[in-house]
Enzyme design. Structure first.
Site, PDB file in Angstrom:
ATOM      1  N   ASN A  79      22.665 -12.750  -2.282  1.00 45.98           N
ATOM      2  CA  ASN A  79      23.165 -11.890  -1.205  1.00 45.98           C
ATOM      3  C   ASN A  79      22.074 -11.838  -0.133  1.00 45.98           C
ATOM      4  O   ASN A  79      21.066 -11.161  -0.287  1.00 45.98           O
ATOM      5  CB  ASN A  79      23.424 -10.496  -1.789  1.00 45.98           C
ATOM      6  CG  ASN A  79      24.021  -9.543  -0.776  1.00 45.98           C
ATOM      7  OD1 ASN A  79      24.170  -9.887   0.404  1.00 45.98           O
ATOM      8  ND2 ASN A  79      24.364  -8.349  -1.230  1.00 45.98           N
ATOM      9  N   ARG A  89      27.008   4.630  11.388  1.00 49.01           N
ATOM     10  CA  ARG A  89      28.115   4.085  12.196  1.00 49.01           C
ATOM     11  C   ARG A  89      29.135   5.172  12.480  1.00 49.01           C
ATOM     12  O   ARG A  89      29.425   6.003  11.610  1.00 49.01           O
ATOM     13  CB  ARG A  89      28.802   2.942  11.448  1.00 49.01           C
ATOM     14  CG  ARG A  89      28.021   1.661  11.498  1.00 49.01           C
ATOM     15  CD  ARG A  89      28.708   0.566  10.715  1.00 49.01           C
ATOM     16  NE  ARG A  89      27.840   0.082   9.652  1.00 49.01           N
ATOM     17  CZ  ARG A  89      28.255  -0.515   8.553  1.00 49.01           C
ATOM     18  NH1 ARG A  89      29.542  -0.715   8.343  1.00 49.01           N
ATOM     19  NH2 ARG A  89      27.392  -0.923   7.653  1.00 49.01           N
TER      20      ARG A  89
END
Ligand code: ADP
Length: 401
Positions: free
Chosen positions: A7, A242
């Site tokens: 990842n 966010r």
């Protein structure tokens, strides 16, 4: 077969080596500060039977980081395999697969496509490409697989993924909803069905992945029909830093008022909003809750807005499914925070959702739990996610098919 899961982020790289015959994690770790000028990289490596090994070395690029990872995996002291040849395949997490990539063996065409979608995925695609190319060079004789976070949404109907803006923007720029965190939503939905002894095909499920990034998905008959994240992981839930969904005009209004450039506006919406933006304290839900406990009004407001978004989005997705049988909580906040779960589920009894507060509060953090109240129509489950295992399994399935 042994599968290595990678990842890669812009300056980091996490890895796990799985033995797919037993499902065991043989070793895992990560590299941080890759390519950060003036700073040594940090490598951590852990096998289940030994203390964590941490070292600082120069990590100028992903290729160097991967070479060190392979050395560690084969090290006589710290390693778990005698040779790199024991690795049967590598599964790479990619956040965005565009419209074409789901779970794919990487050939020339797939790499070319990954390059072509850099404009719609500028943060995640470049490091993923670097890691794939480096692995292909270091392990040329095996298959390399990409598993896209967006893959779980491949069967969303067009009404879920088309934005009501001029159609030409979809045709020309591929502006549409893609969905993210799919590997996690897929994993927990499968685990929920297993626990209930039911076929996924007979269940309507809402899965809430609440972490630093948060998304909620609606799954009917095992197929994800809608999710809250869209063109980017910005849409939907309020998150750590966010904003989640806001009136798009706020963006153009603020740019006109303040003179912010598109990049500066992007930075505000991605890195200065959410928990951090409202509370002014931290992007970390735990820290915001601590301040809330001390009476901080903005931290309290941040938590209330988070619960409000979650309820509103769950409600919309339940309406799309025409009801729900199972509600699942997962990821950092969903797995660990009983207060968040309790606040989201409060006053949802009209939908048949009721949790057992005592069981919920007594749950050990980060473990599996059934927090359904005895008179609840909907099963409410807490399921620790395991995206790496899911990537290893998808990789194994495609290379052994
Ligand atoms: P990422 O999206 O980076 O993978 P995680 O899924 O790890 O994020 O979630 C991070 C969030 O989980 C943070 O807001 C953090 O406060 C929260 N969290 C982690 N552990 C706990 C805990 N024990 N109790 C409450 N919240 C937690």
């Amino acid at each position: 077969m042994k599968i290595l899961v990678i990842n890669a982020g812009s300056s980091s790289l996490k890895y796990q080596l799985f033995d797919m015959d037993t499902g065991a994690v043989l070793a895992k770790g990560g590299c941080e500060k890759i390519g950060v000028e003036g700073s040594l990289g940090i490598i951590t490596h852990k096998r289940p039977d030994k203390e964590k090994y941490v070292t600082n070395v120069a990590l100028p690029d992903h290729n160097t980081a991967l070479q060190i990872v392979l050395k560690l995996l084969t090290d006589p002291e710290l390693g778990v395999i005698a040779s790199v040849d024991e690795i049967g395949s590598v599964g790479h997490r990619i956040v965005h697969g565009g419209e074409k990539l789901t779970v794919n063996i990487v050939g020339e065409e797939e790499l070319k496509y990954l390059y072509s979608i850099i404009p719609i995925n500028p943060l995640h695609a470049p490091p993923a490409i670097k890691a794939i190319e480096a692995c292909q060079k270091l392990m040329p004789s095996i298959k390399h697989v990409v598993v896209a976070d967006s893959a779980f949404y491949r069967n969303m109907p067009p009404e879920s993924y088309i934005y009501p803006i001029p159609y030409e923007y979809y045709e020309t720029y591929k502006v549409r909803r893609y969905g993210f965190h799919g590997t996690s939503h897929r994993y927990v939905s499968g685990e929920a069905a297993k626990y209930l002894g039911r076929d996924l095909k007979d269940l309507k499920m809402i899965t809430c992945h609440l972490g630093n990034g948060s998304s909620i998905s609606a799954i009917r008959n095992g197929i994800c029909v809608d999710t809250t994240m869209g063109f980017t992981p910005q849409e939907g839930m309020m998150m750590g830093t966010r904003s989640g969904s806001i009136d798009p005009t706020v963006v153009t209004f603020l740019m006109k008022q303040t003179g912010m450039t598109p990049d500066q506006m992007d930075d505000v919406l991605n890195r200065k909003s959410g928990f951090l933006g409202i509370s002014g304290v931290s992007p970390d839900c735990r820290e915001v809750m601590v301040e809330e406990g001390k009476g901080d009004a903005r931290s309290h407001l941040a938590m209330q807005v988070f619960y409000h978004y979650a309820k509103k989005l769950i409600g919309a997705l339940v309406a799309e499914l025409n009801g729900v049988d199972v509600l699942v909580f997962t990821a950092g906040i969903g797995e660990n925070d009983p207060v968040v779960r309790s606040n989201i589920c409060r006053d949802m009894d009209f939908l048949g959702i009721k949790i057992d507060d005592e069981v919920n509060l007594a749950m050990k953090r980060g473990t599996f739990g059934d927090i359904t109240a005895p008179d609840s129509r909907v099963k409410v489950l807490v399921i620790p996610t395991d995206e790496e295992y899911m990537i290893a399994k998808e990789t194994y399935d495609i290379v052994t098919k």
